[in-house]
Scaffold this motif. Structure first.
Motif, PDB file in Angstrom:
ATOM      1  N   THR A   1      32.038  66.766   0.329  1.00 44.26           N
ATOM      2  CA  THR A   1      30.670  67.113   0.717  1.00 44.26           C
ATOM      3  C   THR A   1      29.970  65.929   1.373  1.00 44.26           C
ATOM      4  O   THR A   1      29.251  66.080   2.366  1.00 44.26           O
ATOM      5  CB  THR A   1      29.867  67.580  -0.509  1.00 44.26           C
ATOM      6  N   LYS A   2      30.223  64.725   0.864  1.00 42.39           N
ATOM      7  CA  LYS A   2      29.598  63.537   1.448  1.00 42.39           C
ATOM      8  C   LYS A   2      30.102  63.305   2.868  1.00 42.39           C
ATOM      9  O   LYS A   2      29.330  62.965   3.771  1.00 42.39           O
ATOM     10  CB  LYS A   2      29.899  62.319   0.568  1.00 42.39           C
ATOM     11  N   VAL A   3      31.401  63.507   3.095  1.00 41.57           N
ATOM     12  CA  VAL A   3      31.973  63.350   4.436  1.00 41.57           C
ATOM     13  C   VAL A   3      31.321  64.327   5.408  1.00 41.57           C
ATOM     14  O   VAL A   3      30.880  63.963   6.498  1.00 41.57           O
ATOM     15  CB  VAL A   3      33.501  63.568   4.407  1.00 41.57           C
ATOM     16  N   LEU A   4      31.268  65.605   5.010  1.00 38.15           N
ATOM     17  CA  LEU A   4      30.746  66.636   5.905  1.00 38.15           C
ATOM     18  C   LEU A   4      29.243  66.499   6.114  1.00 38.15           C
ATOM     19  O   LEU A   4      28.727  66.786   7.198  1.00 38.15           O
ATOM     20  CB  LEU A   4      31.092  68.013   5.359  1.00 38.15           C
ATOM     21  N   THR A   5      28.524  66.068   5.077  1.00 38.54           N
ATOM     22  CA  THR A   5      27.082  65.868   5.221  1.00 38.54           C
ATOM     23  C   THR A   5      26.799  64.782   6.248  1.00 38.54           C
ATOM     24  O   THR A   5      25.934  64.923   7.117  1.00 38.54           O
ATOM     25  CB  THR A   5      26.449  65.500   3.864  1.00 38.54           C
ATOM     26  N   TRP A   6      27.550  63.682   6.142  1.00 38.33           N
ATOM     27  CA  TRP A   6      27.371  62.603   7.120  1.00 38.33           C
ATOM     28  C   TRP A   6      27.718  63.094   8.522  1.00 38.33           C
ATOM     29  O   TRP A   6      26.973  62.855   9.475  1.00 38.33           O
ATOM     30  CB  TRP A   6      28.266  61.414   6.748  1.00 38.33           C
ATOM     31  N   ALA A   7      28.848  63.779   8.662  1.00 36.38           N
ATOM     32  CA  ALA A   7      29.288  64.238   9.981  1.00 36.38           C
ATOM     33  C   ALA A   7      28.280  65.203  10.587  1.00 36.38           C
ATOM     34  O   ALA A   7      27.898  65.077  11.759  1.00 36.38           O
ATOM     35  CB  ALA A   7      30.664  64.893   9.873  1.00 36.38           C
ATOM     36  N   GLY A   8      27.836  66.184   9.808  1.00 34.21           N
ATOM     37  CA  GLY A   8      26.863  67.138  10.315  1.00 34.21           C
ATOM     38  C   GLY A   8      25.544  66.494  10.679  1.00 34.21           C
ATOM     39  O   GLY A   8      24.866  66.922  11.617  1.00 34.21           O
ATOM     40  N   GLY A   9      25.181  65.436   9.956  1.00 35.80           N
ATOM     41  CA  GLY A   9      23.936  64.736  10.247  1.00 35.80           C
ATOM     42  C   GLY A   9      23.947  64.001  11.569  1.00 35.80           C
ATOM     43  O   GLY A   9      22.895  63.603  12.067  1.00 35.80           O
ATOM     44  N   HIS A  10      25.135  63.804  12.150  1.00 34.94           N
ATOM     45  CA  HIS A  10      25.231  63.105  13.432  1.00 34.94           C
ATOM     46  C   HIS A  10      25.445  64.061  14.604  1.00 34.94           C
ATOM     47  O   HIS A  10      25.691  63.603  15.729  1.00 34.94           O
ATOM     48  CB  HIS A  10      26.346  62.058  13.374  1.00 34.94           C
ATOM     49  N   ALA A  11      25.377  65.366  14.358  1.00 36.05           N
ATOM     50  CA  ALA A  11      25.446  66.326  15.461  1.00 36.05           C
ATOM     51  C   ALA A  11      24.299  66.041  16.432  1.00 36.05           C
ATOM     52  O   ALA A  11      23.155  65.834  16.014  1.00 36.05           O
ATOM     53  CB  ALA A  11      25.343  67.755  14.926  1.00 36.05           C
ATOM     54  N   GLY A  12      24.611  66.009  17.692  1.00 34.13           N
ATOM     55  CA  GLY A  12      23.616  65.673  18.708  1.00 34.13           C
ATOM     56  C   GLY A  12      23.719  64.245  19.205  1.00 34.13           C
ATOM     57  O   GLY A  12      23.130  63.893  20.224  1.00 34.13           O
ATOM     58  N   ASP A  13      24.495  63.391  18.492  1.00 32.78           N
ATOM     59  CA  ASP A  13      24.715  62.023  18.977  1.00 32.78           C
ATOM     60  C   ASP A  13      25.523  62.063  20.279  1.00 32.78           C
ATOM     61  O   ASP A  13      26.314  62.982  20.504  1.00 32.78           O
ATOM     62  CB  ASP A  13      25.495  61.207  17.938  1.00 32.78           C
ATOM     63  N   PRO A  14      25.369  61.061  21.123  1.00 37.77           N
ATOM     64  CA  PRO A  14      26.147  61.031  22.366  1.00 37.77           C
ATOM     65  C   PRO A  14      27.589  60.602  22.138  1.00 37.77           C
ATOM     66  O   PRO A  14      27.906  59.904  21.170  1.00 37.77           O
ATOM     67  CB  PRO A  14      25.405  60.000  23.223  1.00 37.77           C
ATOM     68  N   TYR A  15      28.446  61.040  23.048  1.00 41.11           N
ATOM     69  CA  TYR A  15      29.826  60.573  23.100  1.00 41.11           C
ATOM     70  C   TYR A  15      29.895  59.408  24.084  1.00 41.11           C
ATOM     71  O   TYR A  15      29.461  59.512  25.219  1.00 41.11           O
ATOM     72  CB  TYR A  15      30.758  61.696  23.572  1.00 41.11           C
ATOM     73  N   VAL A  16      30.439  58.290  23.629  1.00 42.60           N
ATOM     74  CA  VAL A  16      30.654  57.131  24.492  1.00 42.60           C
ATOM     75  C   VAL A  16      32.050  56.598  24.202  1.00 42.60           C
ATOM     76  O   VAL A  16      32.358  56.245  23.056  1.00 42.60           O
ATOM     77  CB  VAL A  16      29.609  56.028  24.254  1.00 42.60           C
ATOM     78  N   TYR A  17      32.892  56.539  25.212  1.00 47.26           N
ATOM     79  CA  TYR A  17      34.255  56.035  25.022  1.00 47.26           C
ATOM     80  C   TYR A  17      34.219  54.621  24.463  1.00 47.26           C
ATOM     81  O   TYR A  17      33.531  53.749  24.968  1.00 47.26           O
ATOM     82  CB  TYR A  17      35.018  56.044  26.343  1.00 47.26           C
ATOM     83  N   GLY A  18      34.947  54.391  23.367  1.00 48.30           N
ATOM     84  CA  GLY A  18      35.025  53.076  22.764  1.00 48.30           C
ATOM     85  C   GLY A  18      33.889  52.753  21.815  1.00 48.30           C
ATOM     86  O   GLY A  18      33.913  51.716  21.156  1.00 48.30           O
ATOM     87  N   ALA A  19      32.867  53.637  21.715  1.00 49.19           N
ATOM     88  CA  ALA A  19      31.735  53.366  20.824  1.00 49.19           C
ATOM     89  C   ALA A  19      32.146  53.550  19.367  1.00 49.19           C
ATOM     90  O   ALA A  19      33.018  54.352  19.037  1.00 49.19           O
ATOM     91  CB  ALA A  19      30.572  54.291  21.164  1.00 49.19           C
ATOM     92  N   ASN A  20      31.478  52.808  18.503  1.00 43.78           N
ATOM     93  CA  ASN A  20      31.803  52.859  17.081  1.00 43.78           C
ATOM     94  C   ASN A  20      30.541  52.919  16.237  1.00 43.78           C
ATOM     95  O   ASN A  20      30.464  52.315  15.176  1.00 43.78           O
ATOM     96  CB  ASN A  20      32.647  51.647  16.702  1.00 43.78           C
ATOM     97  N   GLY A  21      29.541  53.655  16.725  1.00 46.60           N
ATOM     98  CA  GLY A  21      28.320  53.835  15.972  1.00 46.60           C
ATOM     99  C   GLY A  21      27.288  52.757  16.285  1.00 46.60           C
ATOM    100  O   GLY A  21      27.505  51.897  17.120  1.00 46.60           O
ATOM    101  N   PRO A  22      26.100  52.828  15.634  1.00 39.34           N
ATOM    102  CA  PRO A  22      25.814  53.812  14.576  1.00 39.34           C
ATOM    103  C   PRO A  22      25.341  55.181  15.074  1.00 39.34           C
ATOM    104  O   PRO A  22      25.255  56.114  14.302  1.00 39.34           O
ATOM    105  CB  PRO A  22      24.698  53.131  13.784  1.00 39.34           C
ATOM    106  N   ASN A  23      25.055  55.293  16.380  1.00 43.65           N
ATOM    107  CA  ASN A  23      24.551  56.567  16.899  1.00 43.65           C
ATOM    108  C   ASN A  23      25.265  57.022  18.163  1.00 43.65           C
ATOM    109  O   ASN A  23      24.745  57.867  18.894  1.00 43.65           O
ATOM    110  CB  ASN A  23      23.039  56.463  17.154  1.00 43.65           C
TER     111      ASN A  23
END
Length: 517
Positions: free
Chosen positions: A380-402
């Motif tokens: 649940t913690k994994v999926l909660t975190w993942a779902g909370g980042h829906a809408g973040d941009p995709y950037v090749y090579g990026a490693n967060g936080p957004n």
């Protein structure tokens, strides 16, 4: 889009719980609920993104962390404003967790020898108790630059690093901060940071690369035979095959030079090897591919021979770090001198970048179907975190936080529960297959399972990774592409791809060693 994802998470969490608990009940025995130690890959974890841990070598994470801690010298409870770490097996260099400007570098009271680095946005990282300082105030430092040597100066009872992070002028807990920024403090060795990260302009999905390793000793033919010029038609074949299989063309040139001088001596060898790249017929029968598009694989056709060599290198694990490159060349010809000859020639033709993971999980295994799956609270913690980042941009090579690419998004989702995966999709699959997960047949997937399929790396290599969100609607949560970003997408047509695998991670944990400092 992000608000929708956050609304869905509680519903999904309720749906996940009985599934995960039911799966654990099937396993039975003492393993239920146990967090098992992960099986690690070989080699240091690559440093990616804008942040990294403050050591290159492995390190212990002390129990003395952020918050109210007992002071070992004053013998009273005090606020401890950082995290103590100790490099293993002994004191090592301390490096910058991000690029910035040195704003303090001198002795300061109980901190001992101290370095402060100010980063973008005014965030400050602080490195205390150093034995030696190697930078000066005003110096601009890059990610991973050496700042000093770990020590025990100031108010310290033993050699260690006291790491502080200040945001908005206030100290924050370094452990969750670093986790959110894609560089968890998990005790793992992390390779030196490159000054630049080459990014192929045509890549639309995630991954990283590493340089071809240098030739070592012994060498044989390359000691007395210089690299020959490459006929234009042969070079075109090297380049075309390399483009399809995403390996440096110079590596194929190195083999071509070593084997036949780029076709100048294509006669059958005394051992029976044939063609431009000198395949044994039995090997070609399993590794031969149609390179010229005539519908058949011919050991004597130059295009088929070159494409088959590229295919053989990929199947032998050439993308699995520098060690994997050497293993793949050795598989081609079982001799250390041969490996070094090929690498020597490859570098004389220009070297190059291998799109793959610097770690080496070896050739994929079958996994461990006896593993208990992730416990429901961790899932649940994994999926909660993942779902909370829906809408973040995709950037090749990026490693967060957004901002993320596909593999860094998956890596960081599972890092929320203390699981360190490799950085690329292909290496993540191999990591699971090494004993950290098990294969699931389509139709039996559950939320939190991981899907791999081929993509920009060609039809024979995994190039994309997705997390199952809802198997009833066949939807995922993943960093899909530059155009689509992070969100919920369908995997209903995934089975039509050349590679389509579903894996379930075991209830694993890094369990790094911790010691008081």
């Amino acid at each position: 889009m992000k608000k929708i994802a956050l609304v869905l998470i509680p519903l999904l969490a309720l749906m996940c719980l009985p599934l995960a608990l039911g799966a654990m009940a099937v396993v039975g025995g003492a393993a239920i609920g146990a967090e098992l130690r992960t099986v690690d890959c070989g080699g240091a974890i690559p440093a990616t993104g804008d942040f990294r841990p403050p050591f290159q070598q492995a390190y212990a994470v002390s129990q003395r962390g952020f918050g109210n801690e007992f002071h070992p010298i004053a013998h009273e409870w005090r606020q401890h404003t950082g995290q103590d770490l100790s490099s293993l097996p002994g004191p090592g260099p301390v490096v910058a967790i991000a690029g910035g400007k040195v704003t303090f570098a001198a002795a300061r009271g109980t901190y001992g020898n101290l370095v402060d680095v100010t980063h973008a946005g005014g965030m400050v990282s602080r490195y205390a108790h150093l034995a030696k300082i190697t930078v000066k105030p005003g110096q601009v430092v890059s990610l991973g630059a050496t700042l000093g040597i770990e020590g025990s100066t100031g108010g310290s009872t033993g050699e260690h690093l006291h790491l502080e992070i200040h945001v908005g002028g206030r100290a924050v807990d370094p452990v969750p901060f670093m986790l959110e920024h894609g560089a968890p403090l998990n005790g793992k060795a992390v390779a030196p940071s490159a000054t630049t990260t080459p990014v192929p302009s045509d890549v639309t999905e995630g991954g990283i690369g590493f340089d071809l390793p240098a030739a070592g000793a012994p060498r044989q033919d390359s000691l007395h035979t210089p690299p020959a010029s490459i006929p234009p038609a042969i070079k075109s074949l090297y380049e075309a095959a390399a483009d399809r299989y995403k390996i440096p063309w110079t590596l194929l040139a190195g083999i071509g030079m070593e084997e036949t001088g780029h076709g100048r001596n294509k006669g059958t060898s005394s051992a029976g090897a044939q063609g431009l790249m000198q395949f044994m017929p039995a090997t070609f029968a399993t590794m031969g591919v149609d390179g010229n598009g005539d519908g058949r694989a011919d050991i004597h056709n130059d295009a088929d021979s070159v494409y088959s060599a590229a295919n053989y290198l990929i199947k032998s694990g050439v993308a699995n770090g520098p060690t994997g490159v050497k293993k793949a060349i050795w598989a081609y010809n079982h001799a250390d001198w041969y490996v070094n000859d090929v690498l020597h020639y490859a570098h004389t033709y220009g070297g190059g970048l291998v799109l793959g993971d610097p770690t080496d999980c070896g050739v994929a295994g079958a996994g461990n179907p006896q593993l208990p799956p992730l416990s429901s609270d961790r899932l649940t913690k994994v999926l909660t975190w993942a779902g909370g980042h829906a809408g973040d941009p995709y950037v090749y090579g990026a490693n967060g936080p957004n901002a993320w690419d596909c593999s860094s998004f998956t890596q960081n989702a599972f890092a929320q529960v203390g699981i360190s995966m490799p950085r690329t999709a292909g290496a993540q699959r191999d990591w699971l297959a090494k004993g950290n997960g098990f294969r699931v047949q389509p139709g039996h997937e559950r939320p939190g399972d991981i899907i791999f399929w081929d993509s920009y790396l060609g039809p024979d290599r995994i190039g994309h990774v997705l997390i199952v969100w809802d198997p009833t609607t066949k939807t995922t949560i993943d960093a899909r592409s530059t155009a689509k970003g992070v969100g919920h997408f369908s995997y209903a047509d995934g089975a039509k791809r050349n590679i389509f695998e579903i894996w379930r991670i075991g209830n694993m944990a890094d369990q790094p060693s911790r010691q008081p400092v």
